[in-house]
Design a protein around this motif. Structure first.
Motif, PDB file in Angstrom:
ATOM      1  N   ALA A  69       0.826  -1.207   0.000  1.00  0.00           N
ATOM      2  CA  ALA A  69       0.000   0.000   0.000  1.00  0.00           C
ATOM      3  C   ALA A  69       0.861   1.259   0.000  1.00  0.00           C
ATOM      4  CB  ALA A  69      -0.936  -0.005   1.210  1.00  0.00           C
ATOM      5  N   GLN A  70       1.931   1.260   0.779  1.00  0.00           N
ATOM      6  CA  GLN A  70       2.805   2.432   0.822  1.00  0.00           C
ATOM      7  C   GLN A  70       3.508   2.663  -0.509  1.00  0.00           C
ATOM      8  OE1 GLN A  70       5.528   2.161   4.098  1.00  0.00           O
ATOM      9  NE2 GLN A  70       3.953   2.624   5.616  1.00  0.00           N
ATOM     10  N   GLU A  72       2.366   2.030  -3.383  1.00  0.00           N
ATOM     11  CA  GLU A  72       1.355   2.502  -4.334  1.00  0.00           C
ATOM     12  C   GLU A  72       0.777   3.869  -3.954  1.00  0.00           C
ATOM     13  OE1 GLU A  72       0.248   0.853  -7.147  1.00  0.00           O
ATOM     14  OE2 GLU A  72       1.596  -0.846  -6.844  1.00  0.00           O
ATOM     15  N   ASP A  73       1.100   4.349  -2.772  1.00  0.00           N
ATOM     16  CA  ASP A  73       0.539   5.592  -2.243  1.00  0.00           C
ATOM     17  C   ASP A  73       0.936   6.792  -3.097  1.00  0.00           C
ATOM     18  OD1 ASP A  73      -0.504   7.637  -0.679  1.00  0.00           O
ATOM     19  OD2 ASP A  73       0.928   7.375   0.951  1.00  0.00           O
ATOM     20  N   ARG A  74      -0.051   7.486  -3.618  1.00  0.00           N
ATOM     21  CA  ARG A  74       0.213   8.662  -4.458  1.00  0.00           C
ATOM     22  C   ARG A  74       0.732   9.856  -3.642  1.00  0.00           C
ATOM     23  NH1 ARG A  74      -1.346   8.020  -9.634  1.00  0.00           N
ATOM     24  NH2 ARG A  74      -2.875   6.407 -10.084  1.00  0.00           N
ATOM     25  N   GLU A  75       0.635   9.763  -2.326  1.00  0.00           N
ATOM     26  CA  GLU A  75       1.138  10.827  -1.447  1.00  0.00           C
ATOM     27  C   GLU A  75       2.569  10.546  -1.002  1.00  0.00           C
ATOM     28  OE1 GLU A  75      -0.708  13.610  -0.731  1.00  0.00           O
ATOM     29  OE2 GLU A  75      -2.166  12.764  -2.139  1.00  0.00           O
ATOM     30  N   GLY A  77       3.838   8.069   0.812  1.00  0.00           N
ATOM     31  CA  GLY A  77       3.885   7.725   2.236  1.00  0.00           C
ATOM     32  C   GLY A  77       4.755   6.525   2.561  1.00  0.00           C
TER      33      GLY A  77
END
Length: 177
Positions: A69-70, A72-75, A77
């Protein structure tokens, strides 16, 4: 992201021979190189078919979920699983080098000998390879603390770049075709 101590305990209980940081680096390298996220990821990352699949909900499964998830995080993160700031500079720098060693191994297993890297990706991978062979030194001062923080940030960004080149890029190209 599970705490470092929980991942360390899971690694010890499975007798993996990898620290939590090295294991996380290997997992992130595997994912960045385009490796599969199935329950057999641990055996693939450690190149040992004798390792049992990771059970759903297990601490190592939560590590995989959070890491994927991290990445893939667009922010942006994404975080490295390393000892806290209270740990000694020696321990933290050693863990960072272990993390890089794990990453380079996992990335190589997933991406293969000729991954589709941009020029920046090639440079980033070469830098991570150099860091993976580094060793921590005793002592240190405020300058060394600042340098370690900069290196950690560089590694974080390099991983995201490599993930973009090898995992996200091919997925986006496949959607366009």
């Amino acid at each position: 992201m599970p705490p470092l101590q929980d991942v360390e305990s899971a690694s010890r209980s499975r007798q993996l021979g990898a620290s939590a940081s090295e294991l996380h680096g290997g997992l992130c390298g595997w994912l960045a190189g385009g490796g599969a996220q199935g329950p057999e990821w641990l055996a693939q990352v450690l190149a040992d078919d004798g390792i049992e699949a990771v059970a759903e909900g297990d601490v190592l499964d939560r590590l995989r979920e959070a890491s994927a998830a991290q990445l893939e995080d667009r922010e942006f993160g994404f975080e490295l699983l390393l000892p806290a700031a209270e740990a000694s500079l020696y321990e933290r720098s050693g863990a960072l080098f272990d993390w890089c060693r794990g990453f380079v191994g996992g990335f190589g297993l997933a991406a293969g000998a000729s991954p589709p890297l941009s020029e920046e990706g090639q440079e980033a991978l070469a830098d991570l390879v150099r860091l993976s062979s580094a060793a921590p030194e005793e002592g240190g001062d405020e300058e060394d603390e600042d340098a370690l923080a900069e290196i950690e940030e560089y590694v974080r960004v390099a991983v995201l770049l490599l993930h973009g080149d090898c995992a996200m890029g091919p997925r986006h190209r496949a959607r366009l075709n």
